[in-house]
Design an enzyme around this catalytic site. Structure first.
Site, PDB file in Angstrom:
ATOM      1  N   ASP A  35      46.207  28.406  39.291  1.00 48.88           N
ATOM      2  CA  ASP A  35      47.248  29.438  39.253  1.00 48.88           C
ATOM      3  C   ASP A  35      46.648  30.821  38.988  1.00 48.88           C
ATOM      4  O   ASP A  35      45.617  30.949  38.333  1.00 48.88           O
ATOM      5  CB  ASP A  35      48.259  29.083  38.150  1.00 48.88           C
ATOM      6  CG  ASP A  35      49.566  29.834  38.311  1.00 48.88           C
ATOM      7  OD1 ASP A  35      49.805  30.413  39.386  1.00 48.88           O
ATOM      8  OD2 ASP A  35      50.363  29.835  37.353  1.00 48.88           O
ATOM      9  N   HIS A  52      44.736  34.505  47.479  1.00 45.95           N
ATOM     10  CA  HIS A  52      44.606  33.123  47.970  1.00 45.95           C
ATOM     11  C   HIS A  52      43.255  32.932  48.657  1.00 45.95           C
ATOM     12  O   HIS A  52      42.615  31.897  48.516  1.00 45.95           O
ATOM     13  CB  HIS A  52      45.742  32.781  48.930  1.00 45.95           C
ATOM     14  CG  HIS A  52      47.092  32.827  48.280  1.00 45.95           C
ATOM     15  ND1 HIS A  52      47.342  32.258  47.045  1.00 45.95           N
ATOM     16  CD2 HIS A  52      48.272  33.372  48.666  1.00 45.95           C
ATOM     17  CE1 HIS A  52      48.610  32.451  46.717  1.00 45.95           C
ATOM     18  NE2 HIS A  52      49.202  33.138  47.679  1.00 45.95           N
ATOM     19  N   LEU A 146      32.660  11.792  44.772  1.00 49.76           N
ATOM     20  CA  LEU A 146      33.875  12.416  44.241  1.00 49.76           C
ATOM     21  C   LEU A 146      35.076  12.195  45.174  1.00 49.76           C
ATOM     22  O   LEU A 146      34.977  12.395  46.384  1.00 49.76           O
ATOM     23  CB  LEU A 146      33.622  13.920  44.076  1.00 49.76           C
ATOM     24  CG  LEU A 146      34.814  14.765  43.626  1.00 49.76           C
ATOM     25  CD1 LEU A 146      35.193  14.456  42.183  1.00 49.76           C
ATOM     26  CD2 LEU A 146      34.513  16.263  43.772  1.00 49.76           C
TER      27      LEU A 146
HETATM   28  C1  IPE Z   1      52.005  25.944  40.320  1.00 54.02           C
HETATM   29  O1  IPE Z   1      51.930  27.330  40.310  1.00 54.02           O
HETATM   30  C2  IPE Z   1      51.758  25.421  41.689  1.00 54.02           C
HETATM   31  C3  IPE Z   1      50.378  25.557  42.165  1.00 54.02           C
HETATM   32  C4  IPE Z   1      49.374  26.015  41.483  1.00 54.02           C
HETATM   33  C5  IPE Z   1      50.150  25.116  43.506  1.00 54.02           C
HETATM   34  P1  IPE Z   1      53.232  28.245  40.469  1.00 54.02           P
HETATM   35  O2  IPE Z   1      52.751  29.647  40.420  1.00 54.02           O
HETATM   36  O3  IPE Z   1      53.996  27.829  41.666  1.00 54.02           O
HETATM   37  O4  IPE Z   1      54.049  27.853  39.171  1.00 54.02           O
HETATM   38  P2  IPE Z   1      55.182  28.637  38.392  1.00 54.02           P
HETATM   39  O5  IPE Z   1      56.198  29.080  39.401  1.00 54.02           O
HETATM   40  O6  IPE Z   1      54.526  29.798  37.720  1.00 54.02           O
HETATM   41  O7  IPE Z   1      55.701  27.640  37.409  1.00 54.02           O
HETATM   42  C1  IPE Z   2      48.487  29.895  42.723  1.00 55.78           C
HETATM   43  O1  IPE Z   2      48.535  31.269  42.556  1.00 55.78           O
HETATM   44  C2  IPE Z   2      48.489  29.493  44.169  1.00 55.78           C
HETATM   45  C3  IPE Z   2      49.733  28.861  44.627  1.00 55.78           C
HETATM   46  C4  IPE Z   2      50.754  28.584  43.881  1.00 55.78           C
HETATM   47  C5  IPE Z   2      49.811  28.552  46.027  1.00 55.78           C
HETATM   48  P1  IPE Z   2      49.903  32.084  42.593  1.00 55.78           P
HETATM   49  O2  IPE Z   2      50.172  32.486  43.996  1.00 55.78           O
HETATM   50  O3  IPE Z   2      50.988  31.306  41.942  1.00 55.78           O
HETATM   51  O4  IPE Z   2      49.525  33.354  41.720  1.00 55.78           O
HETATM   52  P2  IPE Z   2      50.436  34.076  40.645  1.00 55.78           P
HETATM   53  O5  IPE Z   2      50.917  33.039  39.678  1.00 55.78           O
HETATM   54  O6  IPE Z   2      51.558  34.722  41.401  1.00 55.78           O
HETATM   55  O7  IPE Z   2      49.519  35.057  40.005  1.00 55.78           O
HETATM   56 MG    MG Z   3      51.627  31.178  40.030  1.00 55.27          MG
END
Ligand code: IPE
Ligand code: IPE
Ligand code: MG
Length: 274
Positions: A35, A52, A146
């Site tokens: 995240d 990303h 792995l």
């Molecule tokens: C969790 O992250 C999902 C992934 C890392 C793929 P999100 O960014 O979607 O989670 P929330 O919305 O902060 O809970």
């Molecule tokens: C995690 O990073 C990747 C996915 C959920 C696909 P985020 O896109 O949720 O990044 P933040 O949480 O907005 O910083």
């Molecule tokens: Mg996120």
């Protein structure tokens, strides 16, 4: 793939961290909620998709380090069933990046004896991505190093719903619905992760203290490690630090800790009426 020590610089910080890790007590299964890509990009005044893109590099390094360390299984939360709520342009970029990643990483996966398996509801993914995933799964199916589980369109509750429906379907097919008794082993054997030991260590980057619908059943006794590092900044060093932290935990599983050497006190003479 060469073991970790062969690619580290002797005397470096990573080297001494790796030396502190007890190879006999490695987590067999690490799960990661990757995240913070969006916040990483925003802090640099870049579009979210740049985060990303940078995150894909962290995936590469994490997979490689786990393979070099001899970790058995790694589950990566890459796209949740709830992430469809994001703008279509971001979602499409994520699928395009995944497509590209799969193509580019095949030689590394093969060379590293790494097996890749997607988990989640694949049928909702773009056809080309599904095809690439199937190809990667097929091509790596006999790799014994792995095991990487890539959670895509994954939801912990959806996984449980799918497991229960699969139990029902099996019972109907075998005409045993009338005597169906559900137990823990049966549920576990119908999950996407059937046969995979539960995660020992769950890492979440970006400081969020929540599970976000990830592996709800499997993390019952996982050790949770949350770091403020944003996913694109997550390095080999951060992974080693997380594993070291894990090795300092006293996993009790509801029992008594390793430091409890005395048998539990006999309370029958303590005047408590036992
Ligand atoms: C969790 O992250 C999902 C992934 C890392 C793929 P999100 O960014 O979607 O989670 P929330 O919305 O902060 O809970
Ligand atoms: C995690 O990073 C990747 C996915 C959920 C696909 P985020 O896109 O949720 O990044 P933040 O949480 O907005 O910083
Ligand atoms: Mg996120």
């Amino acid at each position: 793939m060469r073991p970790l020590f062969e690619v580290l610089t002797p005397g470096s910080e990573e080297w001494s961290l790796a030396e502190s890790i007890d190879p006999a007590r490695l987590p067999a299964h690490i799960a990661i909620i990757m995240d913070g890509n969006g916040r990483w990009a925003r802090s640099r005044n870049l579009p979210r998709v740049a985060g990303h893109r940078a995150g894909a590099e962290a995936v590469r390094q994490t997979v490689e380090t786990c393979a070099r360390l001899g970790i058995r299984a790694l589950t990566l939360y890459a796209f949740s069933a709830e992430n469809w709520k994001r703008p279509a342009s971001e979602v499409n970029t994520l699928w395009n990046l995944l497509h590209l990643y799969l193509r580019q990483e095949m030689p590394t996966l093969q060379e590293g004896n790494i097996r890749l398996r997607p988990i989640g509801r694949m049928e909702a993914l773009p056809a080309a991505v599904q095809e690439e995933l199937r190809a990667a799964e097929r091509a790596t199916s006999s790799n014994t190093g792995l095991q990487v589980y890539l959670a895509l369109n994954y939801g912990g509750r959806l996984e449980l719903v799918d497991a229960f429906n699969s139990i029902l379907e099996h019972a109907r097919r075998t005409r045993s619905l009338h005597k169906l008794q559900i137990d823990e082993a049966m549920i576990a054997s119908h999950l996407y992760t059937a046969g995979v030991p539960d995660p020992d260590l769950l890492i979440r980057t970006s400081g969020e203290m929540r599970i976000s619908n990830f592996l709800l059943w499997q993390i019952a006794y996982a050790e949770i490690y949350v770091t403020n590092v944003l996913w694109p900044d997550f390095t080999r060093k951060d992974l080693l630090v997380a594993i070291l932290d894990y090795q300092q935990r006293d996993r009790r599983f509801g029992g008594l800790g390793a430091d409890v050497t005395q048998p539990a006190a006999d309370l029958s003479h303590a005047g408590l009426g036992f």
